[in-house]
Design an enzyme around this catalytic site. Structure first.
Site, PDB file in Angstrom:
ATOM      1  N   GLN A   9       0.837  -1.198   0.000  1.00 54.01           N
ATOM      2  CA  GLN A   9       0.000   0.000   0.000  1.00 54.01           C
ATOM      3  C   GLN A   9       0.874   1.252   0.000  1.00 54.01           C
ATOM      4  O   GLN A   9       1.883   1.324   0.689  1.00 54.01           O
ATOM      5  CB  GLN A   9      -0.902  -0.006   1.225  1.00 54.01           C
ATOM      6  CG  GLN A   9      -1.972   1.072   1.214  1.00 54.01           C
ATOM      7  CD  GLN A   9      -2.968   0.882   2.345  1.00 54.01           C
ATOM      8  OE1 GLN A   9      -3.025  -0.167   2.970  1.00 54.01           O
ATOM      9  NE2 GLN A   9      -3.771   1.904   2.627  1.00 54.01           N
ATOM     10  N   SER A  91       4.487  -6.055   2.885  1.00 53.39           N
ATOM     11  CA  SER A  91       3.194  -6.017   3.555  1.00 53.39           C
ATOM     12  C   SER A  91       2.117  -6.650   2.675  1.00 53.39           C
ATOM     13  O   SER A  91       2.148  -7.858   2.433  1.00 53.39           O
ATOM     14  CB  SER A  91       2.847  -4.574   3.943  1.00 53.39           C
ATOM     15  OG  SER A  91       1.688  -4.518   4.738  1.00 53.39           O
ATOM     16  N   LEU A  92       1.178  -5.881   2.182  1.00 56.19           N
ATOM     17  CA  LEU A  92       0.167  -6.381   1.261  1.00 56.19           C
ATOM     18  C   LEU A  92       0.788  -7.212   0.139  1.00 56.19           C
ATOM     19  O   LEU A  92       0.223  -8.223  -0.305  1.00 56.19           O
ATOM     20  CB  LEU A  92      -0.591  -5.190   0.657  1.00 56.19           C
ATOM     21  CG  LEU A  92      -1.303  -5.443  -0.666  1.00 56.19           C
ATOM     22  CD1 LEU A  92      -2.542  -6.262  -0.438  1.00 56.19           C
ATOM     23  CD2 LEU A  92      -1.599  -4.142  -1.371  1.00 56.19           C
ATOM     24  N   ARG A 116      -8.833  -8.101   4.538  1.00 54.96           N
ATOM     25  CA  ARG A 116      -7.720  -7.475   5.252  1.00 54.96           C
ATOM     26  C   ARG A 116      -7.830  -5.951   5.207  1.00 54.96           C
ATOM     27  O   ARG A 116      -7.705  -5.268   6.226  1.00 54.96           O
ATOM     28  CB  ARG A 116      -6.409  -7.924   4.629  1.00 54.96           C
ATOM     29  CG  ARG A 116      -5.126  -7.373   5.274  1.00 54.96           C
ATOM     30  CD  ARG A 116      -3.928  -7.876   4.477  1.00 54.96           C
ATOM     31  NE  ARG A 116      -2.640  -7.589   5.086  1.00 54.96           N
ATOM     32  CZ  ARG A 116      -1.890  -6.534   4.817  1.00 54.96           C
ATOM     33  NH1 ARG A 116      -2.329  -5.605   3.979  1.00 54.96           N
ATOM     34  NH2 ARG A 116      -0.706  -6.384   5.396  1.00 54.96           N
ATOM     35  N   HIS A 201       0.604  -2.614  11.371  1.00 56.30           N
ATOM     36  CA  HIS A 201       1.713  -3.459  11.845  1.00 56.30           C
ATOM     37  C   HIS A 201       2.095  -3.167  13.291  1.00 56.30           C
ATOM     38  O   HIS A 201       3.269  -3.175  13.657  1.00 56.30           O
ATOM     39  CB  HIS A 201       2.918  -3.343  10.899  1.00 56.30           C
ATOM     40  CG  HIS A 201       2.606  -3.791   9.511  1.00 56.30           C
ATOM     41  ND1 HIS A 201       2.392  -5.120   9.204  1.00 56.30           N
ATOM     42  CD2 HIS A 201       2.432  -3.098   8.359  1.00 56.30           C
ATOM     43  CE1 HIS A 201       2.104  -5.223   7.904  1.00 56.30           C
ATOM     44  NE2 HIS A 201       2.113  -4.010   7.385  1.00 56.30           N
ATOM     45  N   GLN A 249       0.794 -11.030  10.552  1.00 59.47           N
ATOM     46  CA  GLN A 249       1.466  -9.973   9.789  1.00 59.47           C
ATOM     47  C   GLN A 249       0.880  -8.583  10.024  1.00 59.47           C
ATOM     48  O   GLN A 249       1.605  -7.588  10.019  1.00 59.47           O
ATOM     49  CB  GLN A 249       1.418 -10.322   8.290  1.00 59.47           C
ATOM     50  CG  GLN A 249       2.304  -9.466   7.416  1.00 59.47           C
ATOM     51  CD  GLN A 249       1.635  -9.152   6.089  1.00 59.47           C
ATOM     52  OE1 GLN A 249       0.487  -8.711   6.054  1.00 59.47           O
ATOM     53  NE2 GLN A 249       2.346  -9.381   5.011  1.00 59.47           N
TER      54      GLN A 249
END
Length: 321
Positions: A9, A91-92, A116, A201, A249
Site C-alpha cells: 500500500q 506487507s500487502l 484485510r 503493523h 502480519q
C-alpha cells in the site's frame, strides 16, 4: 538467480492499470467486482485519489493489478528459460507473492485482501493513530525511541524496517507527537508523518488480525514455488505456516530489510519489481550494494525487462548463476 518483489500500500495512483483492464476485462472486471462488491476499474481509473487511497480500496487494487501483471511477465520469462528463485512482497505485497507462487488462487487472494483492507480500515477508525518515517537514524535508534515511549505508558512501535535509514514507527497520535518532540535524543533527525489511515503493523491492528483469522481459516493454501519470504520471519514459508503468519502480519513489523539481506545471502543478485510504482526496487538498491534491479509496472515494460533479466543473470558469477 533473481527474485521477484511486489509492492504494498502506498504505490497506488489514479489511472494505474489501464492496460491491464484492457488485457483482462473479465478477471479484472466482472469477476473482481463480484468478489469485492465495488468496481475495481472505476476506482483505479477514475478515483478520485482519496477514494483509491482508502485502505479497503488500495489493497485489493494493488494486489489484483500486480498479480495479473505477473501472469504476463511470468509467461514471457518462462519462454526465455528464466524462472525466479524466490519471491517476496512488502506487507500487502506478500499476498501477491503467495498468489504468484501458486500458494493460493487469485480470487481467494482477492477476497482475503479485501477482508484485510476492510478490517485494517475498521481498526484504524477505532482511535486516532498513524505512522511516521524516522529520518536520520537506524533500526536500533528507532527501537530505543519506541521502547522509551512505551516505558512511559505510551504506545509506539517500529512498524517497518524497510531499508537502511528507512524505518517507520507507528502508534497513537499523541505518541507520534511525542516522537517528533524527542527524536533527536535518540539520534533521529526528523519524524515525518505518513499519509496512512492508522498504526498498521502494531497492536492497534489486533481487531483486524482477529477478523482476518476467520477468513484465512477458510482459504486453502499449498506450498509456494518458488519460495516466498515472510514479512514476519524474514525467511521462506511453507504451506503449514502461511495461515498463522498472515494473521500475525497485520500486527507484526515488516522486516523487509532483513528479507532483502537474506535473499542476497541466498545468492540473489537481481531483483525484479512487479506492480505499480518502483518502491521495492529502490529498497533493494538501498539495502544491497551490488543489487541489480529491473522494474515492470506496465505491460510495455515486460519485453525489455525480460531481455534485461536474461542479460543480468548471464553476467552472474558461476557459483551464483
Amino acid at each position: 538467480m533473481f527474485a521477484v518483489l511486489f509492492p504494498g500500500q502506498g504505490s497506488q495512483t489514479v489511472g494505474m492499470g489501464a492496460d491491464l483492464f484492457d488485457a483482462f476485462p473479465d478477471l479484472l472486471g466482472g469477476q473482481a467486482d463480484a468478489a469485492l462488491g465495488w468496481s475495481l476499474r472505476d476506482v483505479c481509473l477514475t478515483g478520485p485519489e482519496e477514494r483509491l487511497t482508502r485502505t479497503e480500496h488500495a489493497q485489493p487494487a494493488l494486489y489484483a493489478l500486480s498479480a495479473v501483471l505477473w501472469r504476463l511477465a511470468a509467461a514471457q520469462l518462462e519462454a526465455s528459460g528464466l524462472r525466479p528463485s524466490a519471491m517476496a512482497g512488502h506487507s500487502l505485497g506478500e499476498y501477491t507473492a503467495l498468489t504468484a507462487a501458486g500458494a493460493m488462487g487469485f480470487e481467494d487472494g482477492l477476497r482475503l485482501v479485501a477482508t484485510r483492507g476492510a478490517a485494517m480500515a475498521a481498526a484504524a477508525d477505532l482511535e486516532p493513530s498513524g505512522m511516521a518515517a524516522l529520518i536520520g537514524g537506524g533500526s536500533d535508534d528507532a527501537e530505543a525511541l519506541c521502547v522509551a515511549r512505551r516505558g512511559d505508558g505510551g504506545r509506539l512501535w517500529v512498524a517497518n524496517r524497510n531499508a537502511p535509514g528507512q524505518v517507520v514507527a507507528a502508534g497513537g497520535s499523541d505518541d507520534l507527537d511525542w516522537a517528533a518532540a524527542n527524536a533527536r535524543e535518540f539520534g533521529i533527525r526528523r519524524v515525518v508523518p505518513l499519509a496512512v489511515a492508522g498504526a498498521f503493523h502494531t497492536p492497534f491492528m489486533d481487531s483486524a488480525g482477529e477478523r482476518l483469522r476467520s477468513a484465512l481459516a477458510h482459504t486453502p493454501f499449498s506450498g509456494p514455488v518458488p519460495p516466498v519470504w515472510s514479512n514476519v520471519t524474514a525467511a521462506p514459508v511453507d504451506a503449514t505456516e502461511i495461515e498463522a503468519l498472515l494473521a500475525q502480519q497485520v500486527t507484526a513489523p515488516v522486516r523487509f530489510e532483513e528479507t532483502l539481506v537474506g535473499l542476497r545471502a541466498a545468492g540473489i543478485r537481481v531483483f525484479v519489481h512487479v506492480g505499480p510504482g518502483d518502491v521495492t526496487a529502490g529498497l533493494a538498491r538501498r539495502t544491497i550494494s551490488d543489487a541489480a534491479t529491473v522494474t515492470i509496472s506496465e505491460i510495455t515494460h515486460i519485453e525489455p525487462a525480460v531481455d534485461e533479466v536474461g542479460k543480468l543473470v548471464k553476467m552472474l558469477p558461476d557459483e551464483e548463476d
